[in-house]
Design a protein around this motif. Sequence first.
Motif, PDB file in Angstrom:
ATOM      1  N   GLY A  45      15.539  -1.239  13.329  1.00 15.42           N
ATOM      2  CA  GLY A  45      14.274  -1.077  14.035  1.00 15.42           C
ATOM      3  C   GLY A  45      13.112  -0.829  13.087  1.00 15.42           C
ATOM      4  O   GLY A  45      13.251  -0.878  11.855  1.00 15.42           O
ATOM      5  N   PHE A  46      11.946  -0.524  13.666  1.00 17.27           N
ATOM      6  CA  PHE A  46      10.720  -0.395  12.874  1.00 17.27           C
ATOM      7  C   PHE A  46       9.989   0.914  13.142  1.00 17.27           C
ATOM      8  O   PHE A  46       8.794   1.031  12.863  1.00 17.27           O
ATOM      9  CB  PHE A  46       9.803  -1.589  13.142  1.00 17.27           C
ATOM     10  CG  PHE A  46      10.491  -2.918  12.956  1.00 17.27           C
ATOM     11  CD1 PHE A  46      10.828  -3.353  11.691  1.00 17.27           C
ATOM     12  CD2 PHE A  46      10.825  -3.692  14.051  1.00 17.27           C
ATOM     13  CE1 PHE A  46      11.484  -4.560  11.509  1.00 17.27           C
ATOM     14  CE2 PHE A  46      11.486  -4.906  13.879  1.00 17.27           C
ATOM     15  CZ  PHE A  46      11.817  -5.342  12.611  1.00 17.27           C
ATOM     16  N   PHE A  72      11.913  -7.314   3.661  1.00 17.65           N
ATOM     17  CA  PHE A  72      11.383  -6.176   2.925  1.00 17.65           C
ATOM     18  C   PHE A  72      10.735  -6.694   1.642  1.00 17.65           C
ATOM     19  O   PHE A  72      11.404  -7.338   0.826  1.00 17.65           O
ATOM     20  CB  PHE A  72      12.500  -5.186   2.592  1.00 17.65           C
ATOM     21  CG  PHE A  72      12.918  -4.330   3.766  1.00 17.65           C
ATOM     22  CD1 PHE A  72      12.329  -3.092   3.985  1.00 17.65           C
ATOM     23  CD2 PHE A  72      13.884  -4.778   4.649  1.00 17.65           C
ATOM     24  CE1 PHE A  72      12.706  -2.307   5.065  1.00 17.65           C
ATOM     25  CE2 PHE A  72      14.275  -4.002   5.728  1.00 17.65           C
ATOM     26  CZ  PHE A  72      13.681  -2.762   5.947  1.00 17.65           C
ATOM     27  N   TRP A  73       9.463  -6.388   1.449  1.00 17.76           N
ATOM     28  CA  TRP A  73       8.718  -6.908   0.315  1.00 17.76           C
ATOM     29  C   TRP A  73       7.669  -5.893  -0.105  1.00 17.76           C
ATOM     30  O   TRP A  73       7.391  -4.919   0.601  1.00 17.76           O
ATOM     31  CB  TRP A  73       8.048  -8.242   0.666  1.00 17.76           C
ATOM     32  CG  TRP A  73       6.907  -8.126   1.639  1.00 17.76           C
ATOM     33  CD1 TRP A  73       6.961  -7.679   2.933  1.00 17.76           C
ATOM     34  CD2 TRP A  73       5.531  -8.454   1.399  1.00 17.76           C
ATOM     35  NE1 TRP A  73       5.707  -7.717   3.510  1.00 17.76           N
ATOM     36  CE2 TRP A  73       4.820  -8.182   2.598  1.00 17.76           C
ATOM     37  CE3 TRP A  73       4.848  -8.957   0.304  1.00 17.76           C
ATOM     38  CZ2 TRP A  73       3.444  -8.396   2.720  1.00 17.76           C
ATOM     39  CZ3 TRP A  73       3.469  -9.172   0.421  1.00 17.76           C
ATOM     40  CH2 TRP A  73       2.785  -8.894   1.620  1.00 17.76           C
ATOM     41  N   THR A  74       7.098  -6.108  -1.269  1.00 18.80           N
ATOM     42  CA  THR A  74       5.929  -5.375  -1.715  1.00 18.80           C
ATOM     43  C   THR A  74       5.064  -6.336  -2.513  1.00 18.80           C
ATOM     44  O   THR A  74       5.575  -7.207  -3.217  1.00 18.80           O
ATOM     45  CB  THR A  74       6.314  -4.119  -2.507  1.00 18.80           C
ATOM     46  OG1 THR A  74       5.141  -3.323  -2.721  1.00 18.80           O
ATOM     47  CG2 THR A  74       6.976  -4.439  -3.832  1.00 18.80           C
ATOM     48  N   TYR A  75       3.755  -6.210  -2.395  1.00 13.01           N
ATOM     49  CA  TYR A  75       2.901  -7.349  -2.736  1.00 13.01           C
ATOM     50  C   TYR A  75       2.771  -7.657  -4.221  1.00 13.01           C
ATOM     51  O   TYR A  75       2.370  -8.761  -4.584  1.00 13.01           O
ATOM     52  CB  TYR A  75       1.536  -7.211  -2.068  1.00 13.01           C
ATOM     53  CG  TYR A  75       0.518  -6.342  -2.779  1.00 13.01           C
ATOM     54  CD1 TYR A  75      -0.239  -6.840  -3.840  1.00 13.01           C
ATOM     55  CD2 TYR A  75       0.268  -5.040  -2.364  1.00 13.01           C
ATOM     56  CE1 TYR A  75      -1.192  -6.060  -4.470  1.00 13.01           C
ATOM     57  CE2 TYR A  75      -0.688  -4.257  -2.998  1.00 13.01           C
ATOM     58  CZ  TYR A  75      -1.412  -4.770  -4.044  1.00 13.01           C
ATOM     59  OH  TYR A  75      -2.356  -4.003  -4.666  1.00 13.01           O
ATOM     60  N   SER A  76       3.098  -6.713  -5.116  1.00 10.18           N
ATOM     61  CA  SER A  76       2.986  -7.035  -6.543  1.00 10.18           C
ATOM     62  C   SER A  76       4.321  -7.447  -7.163  1.00 10.18           C
ATOM     63  O   SER A  76       4.388  -7.680  -8.373  1.00 10.18           O
ATOM     64  CB  SER A  76       2.411  -5.850  -7.320  1.00 10.18           C
ATOM     65  OG  SER A  76       3.360  -4.808  -7.458  1.00 10.18           O
ATOM     66  N   VAL A 133       3.740  -1.962   8.145  1.00 11.08           N
ATOM     67  CA  VAL A 133       3.365  -1.273   6.914  1.00 11.08           C
ATOM     68  C   VAL A 133       4.206  -0.001   6.812  1.00 11.08           C
ATOM     69  O   VAL A 133       4.079   0.911   7.629  1.00 11.08           O
ATOM     70  CB  VAL A 133       1.860  -0.955   6.891  1.00 11.08           C
ATOM     71  CG1 VAL A 133       1.487  -0.199   5.628  1.00 11.08           C
ATOM     72  CG2 VAL A 133       1.050  -2.252   6.996  1.00 11.08           C
ATOM     73  N   ASP A 134       5.044   0.040   5.789  1.00  6.77           N
ATOM     74  CA  ASP A 134       6.057   1.088   5.650  1.00  6.77           C
ATOM     75  C   ASP A 134       5.735   1.988   4.462  1.00  6.77           C
ATOM     76  O   ASP A 134       6.582   2.249   3.606  1.00  6.77           O
ATOM     77  CB  ASP A 134       7.436   0.420   5.479  1.00  6.77           C
ATOM     78  CG  ASP A 134       8.589   1.408   5.446  1.00  6.77           C
ATOM     79  OD1 ASP A 134       8.512   2.444   6.130  1.00  6.77           O
ATOM     80  OD2 ASP A 134       9.565   1.136   4.723  1.00  6.77           O
ATOM     81  N   SER A 135       4.504   2.492   4.408  1.00  8.71           N
ATOM     82  CA  SER A 135       4.062   3.231   3.227  1.00  8.71           C
ATOM     83  C   SER A 135       4.801   4.552   3.036  1.00  8.71           C
ATOM     84  O   SER A 135       4.847   5.086   1.925  1.00  8.71           O
ATOM     85  CB  SER A 135       2.555   3.470   3.289  1.00  8.71           C
ATOM     86  OG  SER A 135       1.859   2.243   3.149  1.00  8.71           O
ATOM     87  N   ALA A 136       5.376   5.108   4.098  1.00 11.28           N
ATOM     88  CA  ALA A 136       6.181   6.328   3.978  1.00 11.28           C
ATOM     89  C   ALA A 136       7.659   6.026   3.748  1.00 11.28           C
ATOM     90  O   ALA A 136       8.470   6.956   3.685  1.00 11.28           O
ATOM     91  CB  ALA A 136       6.014   7.193   5.225  1.00 11.28           C
ATOM     92  N   TRP A 140      12.462   1.514   5.427  1.00 14.10           N
ATOM     93  CA  TRP A 140      13.362   1.273   4.290  1.00 14.10           C
ATOM     94  C   TRP A 140      14.596   2.168   4.398  1.00 14.10           C
ATOM     95  O   TRP A 140      15.735   1.722   4.246  1.00 14.10           O
ATOM     96  CB  TRP A 140      12.570   1.547   3.014  1.00 14.10           C
ATOM     97  CG  TRP A 140      13.292   1.473   1.710  1.00 14.10           C
ATOM     98  CD1 TRP A 140      14.173   2.378   1.206  1.00 14.10           C
ATOM     99  CD2 TRP A 140      13.175   0.438   0.723  1.00 14.10           C
ATOM    100  NE1 TRP A 140      14.603   1.993  -0.044  1.00 14.10           N
ATOM    101  CE2 TRP A 140      14.004   0.805  -0.359  1.00 14.10           C
ATOM    102  CE3 TRP A 140      12.440  -0.741   0.640  1.00 14.10           C
ATOM    103  CZ2 TRP A 140      14.124   0.019  -1.510  1.00 14.10           C
ATOM    104  CZ3 TRP A 140      12.551  -1.508  -0.500  1.00 14.10           C
ATOM    105  CH2 TRP A 140      13.384  -1.135  -1.558  1.00 14.10           C
ATOM    106  N   GLN A 141      14.369   3.453   4.679  1.00 14.78           N
ATOM    107  CA  GLN A 141      15.469   4.411   4.787  1.00 14.78           C
ATOM    108  C   GLN A 141      16.351   4.100   5.996  1.00 14.78           C
ATOM    109  O   GLN A 141      17.587   4.164   5.917  1.00 14.78           O
ATOM    110  CB  GLN A 141      14.907   5.835   4.908  1.00 14.78           C
ATOM    111  CG  GLN A 141      14.087   6.302   3.719  1.00 14.78           C
ATOM    112  CD  GLN A 141      14.939   6.788   2.563  1.00 14.78           C
ATOM    113  OE1 GLN A 141      16.147   6.820   2.649  1.00 14.78           O
ATOM    114  NE2 GLN A 141      14.286   7.168   1.473  1.00 14.78           N
TER     115      GLN A 141
END
Length: 357
Positions: A45-46, A72-76, A133-136, A140-141
């Motif tokens: 889930g999200f 699951f990605w991150t932009y850099s 947006v999963d900034s916390a 992922w966890q």
Amino acid sequence: MQIKKRHLSLSMITLGALAAAGVPSLAAEAATKPSNLPVEGRAGGFSGATTWLNSAPLTPQQLRGKVVLVDFWTYSCINCIRTVPYIRAWAAKYRERGLVVVGVHTPEFKFEEDLVNINAAVGRFQIDYPIAVDSAQQIWQAWGNRYWPALYLVDANGKIRHHQFGEGGYDKMERAIQSLLAEASPGPVDNTLVNPRSNDEQMAPDLANLGSDEAYLGYQKASNLRLTPRLREDRPQVYSAGQLSLNQLGLNGRWIVGAESAVADEPGAGVACQFSARDLHLVMGPGTAGGKVRIKVMLDGKAPGADHGADIDAGGMGVVDATRLYQLVRQSGQVRQRRFDIQFLDQGAKAFAFTFG
């Protein structure tokens, strides 16, 4: 327990992938019988997304009956960047057939938590599918994820049926998508494969000539920094790089080396790297929002000429105006070991990590 997070290249991919011999038959079989993809677990889930882009928040209940591809990605991350054209193509091709693509943007560096930066990257990569947006790092966890990029394919009942860690394996993933779409609802599924166009930084790596791996400049993850004198953490220090061995990094001029990045503390400060790869990228930024830092790149002490990357010219000149990955070298001829030097002509630039391809 701290989760170990890694970027994965093409040579480190595809746990639990379909056997190569069985892949060609997937789409044809799925039209008349259930998919033979195994159940690998239940989707996480999200919940925990700090915000959503391109969509209102999506819940497992809303997605029931749909095939969902979670990225699951991150932009850099260069491995993520090279995967984007395929994910974008799948989202467009199979949207009407019942596929929902959800990108989960989980940051590695602090600057990747900034919503302004994320929005700029979404626009730059022309991403139009939903982004959680999963900034916390809560999503992922919840998924127990460890890697960028990581793709999870979820069936209409909310069960994970296929996954892919790292770039590559695009044909297997698309066959799996076709298989689950046919399983979810009757009707034909287009069994061709996408062949998206890629820009300079999205080109597949030259693995046959790849002799360098990701290297960090912040002391928290740095392993190949060769500094004279010794590192002074979080304090100004004048360094000299000198001669470097393959895959060593060095600094020239006055720098402040922090946990995540090294900050150029005077105009003319430089970074050196001895590398062996077709492409060299550097994740860096101007240090202040809206700022601009001029750079000059040299290869083996000379202007790069035909070996310049997309973000500089043949004379080695360029401008850093956002915190992102910059392509600085693309060797146009035979790939060989080179000495790379970048000079920051203005003070304040932040340099985070080298990646290669």
